[in-house]
Design a protein around this motif. Structure first.
Motif, PDB file in Angstrom:
ATOM      1  N   ARG A   1     -10.095 -17.324  99.661  1.00  0.00           N
ATOM      2  CA  ARG A   1     -11.103 -18.189 100.267  1.00  0.00           C
ATOM      3  C   ARG A   1     -10.555 -18.702 101.581  1.00  0.00           C
ATOM      4  O   ARG A   1      -9.334 -18.681 101.804  1.00  0.00           O
TER       5      ARG A   1
ATOM      6  N   ARG B   1      -9.128 -21.006 104.454  1.00  0.00           N
ATOM      7  CA  ARG B   1      -8.339 -22.229 104.559  1.00  0.00           C
ATOM      8  C   ARG B   1      -9.171 -23.245 105.330  1.00  0.00           C
ATOM      9  O   ARG B   1      -9.797 -22.903 106.337  1.00  0.00           O
ATOM     10  N   LYS B   2      -9.196 -24.463 104.851  1.00  0.00           N
ATOM     11  CA  LYS B   2     -10.021 -25.485 105.518  1.00  0.00           C
ATOM     12  C   LYS B   2      -9.232 -26.198 106.598  1.00  0.00           C
ATOM     13  O   LYS B   2      -8.010 -26.342 106.502  1.00  0.00           O
TER      14      LYS B   2
ATOM     15  N   GLY C   1      -8.104 -29.368 108.031  1.00  0.00           N
ATOM     16  CA  GLY C   1      -7.993 -30.705 107.443  1.00  0.00           C
ATOM     17  C   GLY C   1      -7.975 -31.808 108.484  1.00  0.00           C
ATOM     18  O   GLY C   1      -7.010 -32.534 108.601  1.00  0.00           O
TER      19      GLY C   1
ATOM     20  N   ALA D   1     -14.392 -32.273 110.024  1.00  0.00           N
ATOM     21  CA  ALA D   1     -14.449 -30.853 109.661  1.00  0.00           C
ATOM     22  C   ALA D   1     -15.598 -30.542 108.702  1.00  0.00           C
ATOM     23  O   ALA D   1     -15.931 -29.367 108.500  1.00  0.00           O
ATOM     24  N   GLU D   2     -16.202 -31.573 108.109  1.00  0.00           N
ATOM     25  CA  GLU D   2     -17.321 -31.335 107.187  1.00  0.00           C
ATOM     26  C   GLU D   2     -18.673 -31.348 107.897  1.00  0.00           C
ATOM     27  O   GLU D   2     -19.716 -31.198 107.256  1.00  0.00           O
TER      28      GLU D   2
ATOM     29  N   VAL E   1     -17.547 -21.285 108.811  1.00  0.00           N
ATOM     30  CA  VAL E   1     -16.439 -20.397 108.472  1.00  0.00           C
ATOM     31  C   VAL E   1     -17.049 -19.018 108.242  1.00  0.00           C
ATOM     32  O   VAL E   1     -18.277 -18.864 108.250  1.00  0.00           O
TER      33      VAL E   1
ATOM     34  N   ASP F   1     -21.997 -17.198 104.417  1.00  0.00           N
ATOM     35  CA  ASP F   1     -21.364 -17.797 105.599  1.00  0.00           C
ATOM     36  C   ASP F   1     -21.842 -17.086 106.858  1.00  0.00           C
ATOM     37  O   ASP F   1     -22.136 -17.706 107.885  1.00  0.00           O
TER      38      ASP F   1
END
Lengths: 105, 404
Positions: free
Chosen positions: B110, B112-113, B115, B119-120, B126, B132
Motif C-alpha cells: 500500500r 506510504r502516507k 505524515g 495530508a488528509e 495517491v 485512486d
C-alpha cells in the motif's frame, strides 16, 4: 466487430470478436485464449504475447515495429511471421485473421 | 476435495491461479480480493489510463466469465481478517470462514502516507489502485497547478501525464536527485532534464513540512520555508508491504513476508509472492523485496509449484520499465553494490544504456530508448554478466555479438 481465430499450442481454435482499435492481445486476453500472457499489459516490454501470424495473413498484417523487433529477440522460437500481439491494432481489414499462439512462459 | 485459497487478487494472485490450473490442479480454488474490480493491470494506471486513453474495462486481465471457465471462486470486495495456520482456515470480514489445504498470500503493498499536517485534504491524491487512478484522473481535469511530492517512478510518470494534459507541474523531491534509490546519477540527470525540458519544475533537497488548505489552493510548505500553491497534490513516496495478516498469524516478517527460494513462508503450507515478500532468489546472495510485474509473475509461478508439491526454485533476473513522455526506460538486474559504470552511447534523445558492474561482472543495466540493448542485457546478465567493458562502451559493437 472483426473476428479473429487463435490456434493454441494444442491445436484448439478460439474465436474472439475484437473491436477495431483494440490490440489483438487485448482480444485474446478478454477471450481467455490460453498461452497469450501479456504480463506487461501491452507495453511492448516482455514478449509474452508472442504469436505467429498465419502465412495467408502475413503480408496484410505486416512486420514488427522497431521496439517490437528488439523485444521479439527475447521470445521463444522466433520465426518469420512472429509478432507481439499487443502491437497489432485491429482494423476492419483484419476480419477473419488467423493467429497461431507461440510458447510463452 | 482439496481447496487452495489465495489472498490478494492482483497480478501475483491471478498468476498463482493460472499456474495452478496450467499445471493440472483440479481441486477448488478461491481467489479473494479486497478491491471491487476483478484482477487488473496496474502499470497503465500511471500511464495510458491516467491520460484517458483507455477505460477501466481494458485494464482487466481476463474477462469476468474466464474465472468461471477456470473453475475459480472469485470473491471481490472481500477482506480477510485473520489466518489460523493451525486450523487451516481464513476468516472473512463478514464473519464466515474458509478452509484451505494450501494458502497463498499475495497481499501486495500500500502507499506510504505523507505524515504532515494537511495530508488528509481531499485535494491530496495517491496512486496505487484503479479507484485512486480514477479519482486522480478526475482531479486533474479540474486542476491547473499540480504538485507531485516524490521524484520516484510514480511521481515522474504522473508528472509527465500532467504535462501532457497541459497543467503546471512541480515535483518536490526530498533527496538531491530524482530516482535516487534506483538509478545512477547520470540517469537521474537525464530524467531531470527530460522533465524540465517538458516544462516541469523540480525542487530537490526539499522536505515537505505541511500542506496548508485554503479555499482556492492547497499550499505545499517545505522545511526551508518555500511555499508552492497547488490545486492538486500527488504523493508518491513509496509503498509498504501488506504484512499485517501474516504477522498476526505468526509468520516470519522482516519489512516483507519472509519467504525462501520456493516462496515458502515460515509455515510449511503457506506460500507468498509479489510485492509483499522479502524473498530469496538464487541469483542473489541476500534476500530482497521488489515491487514489479516481473517479480509478481515469476514468483507466483514458483509459489504455485510449491503448492503443488513440485517446487521449482526462484532464479529469474529481475526487470522493470517506466514510460515517461516518449522515453522508455527499461532496467534489468539489481544495481545495489555496483562499483563501476560503463556508459554506452551519449545520454540524450537517441538513447543510451548504463551498465552497472561489480568487479568484472555486469549486474544491472538501464536502457533508455534502447530496447534491443535491454534485451541483450537481459541475456548477458542471465549468462553471468562477464563482458569486456571496452566492447560494451563501443556502440559500433553489436551487443548481441558479445553474447556468443
Amino acid at each position: 466487430m472483426p473476428k479473429v481465430t487463435f490456434i493454441d499450442l494444442e491445436g484448439k481454435s478460439h474465436q474472439c470478436d475484437i473491436a477495431n482499435g483494440l490490440s489483438v492481445m487485448e482480444g485474446a486476453i478478454a477471450g481467455g485464449v490460453p498461452g497469450i500472457l501479456a504480463i506487461c499489459g501491452g507495453s511492448c516490454a516482455c514478449s509474452t504475447c508472442h504469436a505467429y501470424v498465419d502465412d495467408a495473413w502475413a503480408d496484410k498484417v505486416g512486420g514488427p515495429n522497431e521496439i517490437e523487433d528488439a523485444t521479439l529477440d527475447l521470445a521463444n522460437d522466433r520465426r518469420t511471421h512472429s509478432r507481439l500481439t499487443c502491437q497489432i491494432t485491429m482494423q476492419p481489414e483484419f476480419e477473419g485473421l488467423v493467429i497461431h499462439v507461440a510458447k510463452n512462459d | 476435495m482439496t481447496r487452495h485459497v489465495i489472498i490478494g487478487a492482483g497480478q501475483a494472485g491471478l498468476q498463482i491461479v493460472e499456474s495452478l490450473r496450467k499445471e493440472g490442479f483440479s481441486g477448488e480454488i478461491a481467489l479473494i480480493g479486497d478491491e471491487a474490480s476483478a484482477p487488473y493491470q496496474r502499470p497503465p494506471l500511471s500511464k495510458k489510463y491516467l491520460l484517458g486513453q483507455i477505460t477501466a474495462e481494458r485494464l482487466l486481465f481476463r474477462a469476468p466469465e474466464h474465472y468461471g471457465r477456470l473453475g475459480v471462486e472469485l470473491r471481490l470486495s472481500t477482506r480477510v481478517t485473520a489466518i489460523d495456520p493451525a486450523a487451516h482456515t481464513v476468516t472473512l470480514a463478514e464473519g464466515s470462514q474458509l478452509e484451505w489445504d494450501r494458502l497463498a498470500l499475495a497481499t501486495g503493498a500500500r502507499v506510504r502516507k505523507l505524515g504532515v499536517p494537511g495530508a488528509e485534504d481531499p485535494r491530496v491524491h495517491v496512486l496505487r489502485g484503479v479507484e485512486d487512478a480514477e479519482a486522480l484522473r478526475q482531479g486533474l481535469e479540474q486542476a491547473a497547478r499540480v504538485v507531485v511530492i516524490g521524484g520516484g517512478f510514480i511521481g515522474l510518470e504522473v508528472a509527465a501525464i500532467a504535462r501532457k494534459l497541459g497543467l503546471e507541474v512541480k515535483v518536490v523531491e526530498a533527496q538531491s536527485r530524482v530516482l535516487p534509490r534506483v538509478v545512477a546519477p547520470l540517469v537521474s540527470t537525464f530524467f531531470h532534464e527530460l522533465h524540465t525540458g517538458h516544462g516541469v519544475r523540480i525542487l530537490l533537497d526539499q522536505q515537505v513540512a505541511a500542506l496548508v488548505p485554503s479555499a482556492d489552493a492547497l499550499t505545499v510548505q517545505t522545511q526551508d520555508g518555500t511555499v508552492i500553491p497547488a490545486d492538486l497534490v500527488v504523493v508518491g513516496i513509496g509503498v509498504l508491504p501488506n504484512t499485517e495478516l501474516a504477522e498476526a498469524a505468526g509468520l516470519a516478517c522482516d519489512a516483507g513476508i519472509v519467504v525462501d527460494e520456493f516462496a515458502r513462508t515460515s509455515h510449511p503450507h503457506i506460500v507468498s509472492a509479489g510485492d509483499c515478500t522479502r524473498h530469496r532468489n538464487l541469483l542473489f546472495a541476500a534476500p530482497h523485496r521488489l515491487e514489479s510485474v516481473q517479480n509478481a509473475v515469476d514468483q507466483a509461478k514458483v509459489a504455485a509449484s510449491t503448492m503443488l508439491d513440485a517446487p521449482v526454485p526462484y532464479a529469474q533476473v529481475p526487470w522493470f520499465w517506466s514510460d515517461q513522455y516518449d522515453v522508455k526506460l527499461q532496467m534489468v538486474g539489481i544495481s545495489t553494490g555496483h562499483d563501476s559504470l560503463v556508459v554506452r552511447g551519449v545520454p540524450g534523445p537517441d538513447g543510451f544504456s548504463v551498465f552497472y558492474r561489480s568487479g568484472d561482472r555486469v549486474i544491472a543495466v538501464d536502457s533508455i530508448n534502447k530496447p534491443a540493448e535491454h534485451m541483450a542485457a537481459r541475456k548477458l546478465i542471465a549468462a553471468g554478466g562477464q563482458c569486456d567493458p571496452e566492447r560494451l562502451a563501443d556502440t559500433s559493437t553489436d551487443l548481441k555479438t558479445l553474447l556468443q
